[in-house]
Design an enzyme around this catalytic site. Structure first.
Site, PDB file in Angstrom:
ATOM      1  N   GLY A 163       0.791  -1.216   0.000  1.00  0.00           N
ATOM      2  CA  GLY A 163       0.000   0.000   0.000  1.00  0.00           C
ATOM      3  C   GLY A 163       0.828   1.272   0.000  1.00  0.00           C
ATOM      4  O   GLY A 163       2.020   1.263  -0.282  1.00  0.00           O
TER       5      GLY A 163
ATOM      6  N   HIS B  24       4.121   1.612  -8.181  1.00  0.00           N
ATOM      7  CA  HIS B  24       3.099   0.563  -8.070  1.00  0.00           C
ATOM      8  C   HIS B  24       2.129   0.621  -9.253  1.00  0.00           C
ATOM      9  O   HIS B  24       1.703  -0.411  -9.783  1.00  0.00           O
ATOM     10  CB  HIS B  24       2.277   0.747  -6.787  1.00  0.00           C
ATOM     11  CG  HIS B  24       3.054   0.585  -5.520  1.00  0.00           C
ATOM     12  ND1 HIS B  24       3.277   1.617  -4.650  1.00  0.00           N
ATOM     13  CD2 HIS B  24       3.671  -0.493  -4.981  1.00  0.00           C
ATOM     14  CE1 HIS B  24       3.979   1.191  -3.612  1.00  0.00           C
ATOM     15  NE2 HIS B  24       4.236  -0.089  -3.792  1.00  0.00           N
TER      16      HIS B  24
ATOM     17  N   HIS C 114       2.408   4.527  -5.070  1.00  0.00           N
ATOM     18  CA  HIS C 114       3.006   5.618  -5.838  1.00  0.00           C
ATOM     19  C   HIS C 114       3.067   5.174  -7.300  1.00  0.00           C
ATOM     20  O   HIS C 114       2.623   4.057  -7.637  1.00  0.00           O
ATOM     21  CB  HIS C 114       4.391   5.976  -5.276  1.00  0.00           C
ATOM     22  CG  HIS C 114       5.281   4.789  -5.081  1.00  0.00           C
ATOM     23  ND1 HIS C 114       5.772   4.052  -6.128  1.00  0.00           N
ATOM     24  CD2 HIS C 114       5.727   4.187  -3.947  1.00  0.00           C
ATOM     25  CE1 HIS C 114       6.500   3.067  -5.664  1.00  0.00           C
ATOM     26  NE2 HIS C 114       6.493   3.105  -4.341  1.00  0.00           N
TER      27      HIS C 114
END
Ligand code: PAF
Length: 282
Positions: A31, A37, A34
């Site tokens: 998680g 990802h 940014h």
């Protein structure tokens, strides 16, 4: 976009996609997403019709004095980013869904994990392998995408997939950098403006080292010490600077180097531990 909290709901979705002839791509994350990802999600989309992004801060890969409690979390923001990026499902389970009370089975890789981050973060890769194996069993993806910033993690997962016969293809995704070169990481958020500026010594130093190796310089000892000096002069506290065989993650014979060479760094700026690397093809 679907959001699942339980393994059974997640698994039922995946199975339904596959029953209808679709392919599932998994992007495992912790998680605080940014652009790095998001690029993984886009790569997953190119290789499979359905993208599942897992969002789980995995407690077992943090050491007792590490940043598990303060690791940044913002599920709502992450879900919005996923929606915009075309992710089909987010798997965001609570810790109790992934770890039962009396668990005693772990997935341990015991060669590639003994160097680099494995040396300074004992137990880290045991936590990573265990949670990734669980995610693979829950999501049952056809492919999974891992970023090359965590190069050692990627190598270990590839080994785990081979050794444990997971029927999953691992896709390598290139490092995504800020315009000034800093490798994107959820932990960059911890850096003060000054630390962030100083931390550029890592990416700039690695780039310089890679350039020298590409140009044929074989004095790896000197390249390593120049890189180490650059980082410590910028205020970074070195964890390691290594130049290794990119396949075995061990030192190579200087006379007979393998095809690819890994330049890898881990350093602290303030309390924030950053990692970065480059692969130089021979
Ligand atoms: O790279 C990460 O974010 C984590 O190590 C992973 C692969 C999601 C496992 O928790």
């Amino acid at each position: 976009m679907k959001i699942f909290r339980t393994s059974s709901d997640m698994n039922a979705f995946s199975r339904e996609v596959r029953r209808k002839g679709g392919r599932v791509g998994l992007v495992p994350t912790m998680g605080y997403l940014h652009q790095g990802h998001i690029s993984l999600a886009k790569i997953a989309k190119e290789h499979s019709g359905f993208v599942v992004l897992s969002n789980f801060v995995n407690p077992t890969q943090f050491g007792p004095n590490e940043d598990f409690e303060r690791y940044p979390r913002d599920l709502q923001r992450d879900n919005n980013l996923c929606e915009q990026a075309g992710v089909d499902a987010v798997f965001a389970p609570p810790v109790e869904e992934i770890y039962g009370r009396n668990e005693s089975v772990w997935v341990v890789e015991d060669s590639l994990s003994t160097v680099l981050c494995g040396k300074s973060r004992p137990g880290h890769f045991r936590g990573v392998c265990t949670v990734v194996a669980k995610l693979f069993n829950i999501v049952e993806p056809d492919i999974a995408v891992f970023g090359m910033k965590d190069y050692q993690q990627l190598k270990i997962i590839e080994q785990m997939v081979r050794d444990l016969k997971f029927q999953i293809r691992i896709i390598r995704a290139p490092i995504v950098r800020e315009p000034d070169g800093l490798a994107m990481s959820s932990r960059n958020k911890y850096l003060s403006p000054e630390e962030r500026k100083n931390a550029l010594a890592i990416s700039a130093g690695i780039k310089e080292a890679a350039k020298k190796i590409s140009a044929g310089c074989k004095d790896y000892k000197k390249i390593k010490s120049e890189l180490a000096l650059r980082i410590s002069q910028s205020g970074g506290k070195l964890d390691y600077v290594e130049i290794l065989d990119a396949d075995s993650l061990h030192e190579f014979s200087y006379k007979n180097p393998s095809k690819n060479i890994l330049v890898a760094v881990a350093a602290f700026y303030g309390k924030t531990r950053l990692i970065d690397n480059a692969i130089v093809g021979r």
